[in-house]
Scaffold this active site. Structure first.
Site, PDB file in Angstrom:
ATOM      1  N   SER A   1       1.073  -1.277   0.149  1.00 33.61           N
ATOM      2  CA  SER A   1       0.002  -0.144  -0.006  1.00 33.61           C
ATOM      3  C   SER A   1       0.890   1.202   0.089  1.00 33.61           C
ATOM      4  CB  SER A   1      -0.720   0.158   1.266  1.00 33.61           C
ATOM      5  OG  SER A   1      -1.535   1.488   1.282  1.00 33.61           O
TER       6      SER A   1
ATOM      7  N   TYR B   1      -2.347  -0.763  10.581  1.00 35.33           N
ATOM      8  CA  TYR B   1      -2.398  -0.817   8.972  1.00 35.33           C
ATOM      9  C   TYR B   1      -1.041  -0.763   8.411  1.00 35.33           C
ATOM     10  CZ  TYR B   1      -3.998  -0.774   4.259  1.00 35.33           C
ATOM     11  OH  TYR B   1      -4.186  -1.201   2.749  1.00 35.33           O
TER      12      TYR B   1
END
Lengths: 239, 239
Positions: free
Chosen positions: A164, A176
Site C-alpha cells: 500500500s 495498518y
C-alpha cells in the site's frame, strides 16, 4: 558525439517498445492463486483474469463470497474457503491448490487478502487491535507465501504482494501501516532470496481506492473512540 | 548579493552553534524508563544515564540481569522485571513506574528491548518464527508505549524507539526487518499524533554493533537449517 547520443536514444526507445510489446502467452494453461476474492481488488482481479482465459484459483473468506464469484465467472474458475490467519486453513488450501495444478505448478500467487481497520490515533487502541491487523496483513501473507512457494518455484512463477502507499508512509495510527511496512520488508528480502530460482516477487502499492476496505471509516472511528480509555478521551477531548 | 549569502551562512552557523550547545538541565530530577537493560544498548544506556545523575528505571527480562545492573550502578537506579510480550507484565511495570515517578511524570521512555534472531532465508522458517520476533520487537514496543504514554504526556516528555538500519533495508529474511519496518511506521504515526501534546518521538537506527543480539549467528543459522522442511533443504542444497 551528438550522433552517438541520438543513436543511444533510438536504441533505448526501440528496446522499450519491444519490452512493452511483450505479453504473457498461453494464458489458458496458467494457474493463478488469489487470496481475498470476496470483494475489492481480489474479486476484480479474479473476474478479469478469468475473462482473459486464465485458470483462476480464488480463495474467499466467506462461503457467500465464493458462491457469488462462481456465479459471475466461467467454469474454469475454482474457489476455496481460506482464513489466512489460520495455519491449518492455509495448509488445507495449499493441498487443494496442489490437487488443482498437479505437475503444471503455480504460475502466480497473489497475496491480496487484507484488513484495513482501524485507522485511528494509536492511543485509542490496544495491543490486540494491532495484533489483529498484523496477523492478517503481514503474518497471513507470510504464511501463505511460505506454504505456496514450492509450487511457484516449480514453474519459475511469481509472487505478487498487495502492499500500500501506507507501506511507505504512516499518516494514521493503528496496525495498518506497520503491517504494510512489514510486507515491504518481507517482499524485499524474499525477492533477493528467490532470484536464484528465477522466481519473481512484486508488490503493488495502491493509493486511495473505494474498495470495501475504505467503507464505514467514520462509523468505525466512533466505535473505537467509545472503547478508548477515559484518560485518553480526556486528553483528546470530543474534538 | 554575495554579502547577503555570507550573512545567511554566518547566521546558520551561529544558530547551529547555539543549538548544539543546548543541554538537558536538572538531570537529577528526570526519570527515564528503559526496557531490555540486561545486556547491550539498554544496559550501556542505563549505566551511562545513572553516571550522569538521572533517575533511571531499568526494566530487565531476567532477575540475573537486574541484579548485575544494580550491583554496577548507584542507589538511584531502580530495576523491575518486565517481559514486554505479556500485557499483564507491561501493566504491572506501568504501575511500578507510576509509583516511582509520582507527580513528576516520566521524562523519557526508551523502547530498547528486542530480539535479533533468526536472520536466515525466509523459506527456512515458519510463521511462528516471524510471530515471535514481531511479538517482541513490534507489538511489545507498541504495548509498552501505549501503557506509558499518559505518564510521558504529563511532563511533555519523549519516546525513543530502537529501530535499526534493517528498518530501512531488508537484506536478510526472517521477522527482524518486518518488525523494525513496523517500528518505523508506528513511530512516524505516533510522532504526528503527539505533537499537540508537545511529546517528542525519536528513533535510533543502529548499524552493526557487537551487542549480544549479534552473537552466535552462525550457530543459529545451522539450527534453523536443521529445522527447515526437506523440500526447502533440497532446493537450497548444503551450499
Amino acid at each position: 558525439m551528438w550522433l552517438y547520443l541520438a543513436a543511444l536514444l533510438v536504441l533505448y526507445f526501440l528496446l522499450r517498445w519491444y519490452r512493452e510489446r511483450q505479453t504473457v502467452e498461453n494464458l489458458t494453461e496458467k494457474y493463478v492463486f488469489i487470496t481475498g476474492c470476496d470483494t475489492g481488488f481480489g474479486n476484480l482481479l479474479a473476474r478479469q483474469l478469468d475473462t482473459r482465459g486464465m485458470r483462476v484459483l480464488a480463495a474467499c473468506l466467506t462461503q457467500k463470497g465464493a458462491e457469488e464469484l462462481e456465479k459471475a465467472t466461467s467454469g474454469r474458475l475454482k474457489t476455496t474457503i481460506l482464513d489466512i490467519t489460520s495455519t491449518e486453513s492455509v495448509a488445507a488450501a495449499t493441498e487443494w491448490v496442489k490437487g488443482c495444478v498437479r505437475d503444471i505448478g503455480l504460475w502466480g500467487l497473489v497475496n491480496n487478502a487484507g484488513l484495513g481497520i482501524p485507522l485511528t490515533p494509536n492511543e485509542w487502541l490496544t495491543k490486540e487491535d494491532f495484533e489483529n491487523v498484523i496477523g492478517v496483513n503481514l503474518l497471513g501473507v507470510i504464511d501463505v507465501t511460505l506454504h505456496m512457494l514450492p509450487l511457484v518455484r516449480r514453474v519459475r512463477g511469481r509472487v505478487v504482494n498487495m502492499a500500500s502507499i501506507m507501506g511507505r508512509l504512516a499518516p494514521y495510527g493503528g496496525g495498518y501501516s506497520p503491517s504494510k511496512y512489514g510486507v515491504e520488508a518481507f517482499s524485499d528480502s524474499l525477492r533477493r532470496e528467490v532470484i536464484p530460482f528465477r522466481v519473481q516477487v512484486s508488490i503493488i502499492e495502491p493509493g486511495g481506492f473505494a474498495t470495501s476496505i475504505a467503507q464505514n471509516i467514520t462509523e468505525r472511528l466512533k466505535t473505537v473512540w467509545k472503547w478508548a480509555p477515559s484518560e485518553v478521551r480526556e486528553a483528546y477531548g470530543q474534538q
